[in-house]
Design a protein around this motif. Sequence first.
Motif, short mmCIF file in Angstrom:
data_model
loop_
_atom_site.label_atom_id
_atom_site.label_comp_id
_atom_site.label_asym_id
_atom_site.label_seq_id
_atom_site.Cartn_x
_atom_site.Cartn_y
_atom_site.Cartn_z
N LYS A 1 0.83 -1.20 0.00
CA LYS A 1 0.00 0.00 0.00
C LYS A 1 0.86 1.25 0.00
O LYS A 1 0.50 2.26 -0.59
CB LYS A 1 -0.95 -0.02 1.19
N ARG B 1 -7.99 2.85 -8.02
CA ARG B 1 -8.51 1.49 -7.83
C ARG B 1 -7.81 0.50 -8.77
O ARG B 1 -7.44 -0.60 -8.35
CB ARG B 1 -10.01 1.49 -8.05
N LEU C 1 -11.13 -5.86 -4.35
CA LEU C 1 -11.29 -4.76 -3.40
C LEU C 1 -12.78 -4.53 -3.14
O LEU C 1 -13.60 -4.73 -4.02
CB LEU C 1 -10.66 -3.49 -3.96
N ARG C 2 -13.07 -4.07 -1.93
CA ARG C 2 -14.46 -3.75 -1.59
C ARG C 2 -14.93 -2.53 -2.37
O ARG C 2 -14.13 -1.80 -2.96
CB ARG C 2 -14.58 -3.46 -0.09
N ASN D 1 -16.04 0.51 -1.53
CA ASN D 1 -15.52 1.83 -1.14
C ASN D 1 -14.06 1.78 -0.70
O ASN D 1 -13.62 2.59 0.10
CB ASN D 1 -16.38 2.42 -0.02
N TRP D 2 -13.30 0.83 -1.22
CA TRP D 2 -11.92 0.65 -0.80
C TRP D 2 -11.10 1.92 -1.00
O TRP D 2 -10.32 2.31 -0.14
CB TRP D 2 -11.29 -0.51 -1.58
N THR D 3 -11.26 2.57 -2.13
CA THR D 3 -10.47 3.76 -2.44
C THR D 3 -10.73 4.87 -1.42
O THR D 3 -9.80 5.53 -0.98
CB THR D 3 -10.78 4.27 -3.85
N TYR E 1 -11.63 4.55 1.74
CA TYR E 1 -10.98 4.20 3.00
C TYR E 1 -9.46 4.29 2.90
O TYR E 1 -8.78 4.68 3.84
CB TYR E 1 -11.42 2.81 3.47
N PHE E 2 -8.92 3.93 1.74
CA PHE E 2 -7.47 4.04 1.51
C PHE E 2 -7.02 5.49 1.63
O PHE E 2 -6.05 5.79 2.33
CB PHE E 2 -7.12 3.49 0.12
#
Length: 74
Positions: free
Chosen positions: A3, A26, A37-38, A40-42, A44-45
């Motif tokens: 990450k 993403r 990836l979920r 809303n991953w971006t 939260y990242f």
Amino acid sequence: QQKLALVDYINKLLDYGIPPIVRMVRNFALEILKKLLRKNWTHYFIKYYHKNLKFTYLMGLNLECKKANNIPRI
């Protein structure tokens, strides 16, 4: 570790003047992390790594300049 590589890649793009959009981030993450990836991953990242990320704002076009550069008007 992976990450942080994504954070470095995003910051390098910004240094080159290419602000990545959410879909780009993403896609980069999918390539680097090699996992699904979920939804809303971006979001939260960015929320988690906001202190490490560089940010920039896109400037809108100046319509007066666009009109001035219009050949038929000249």
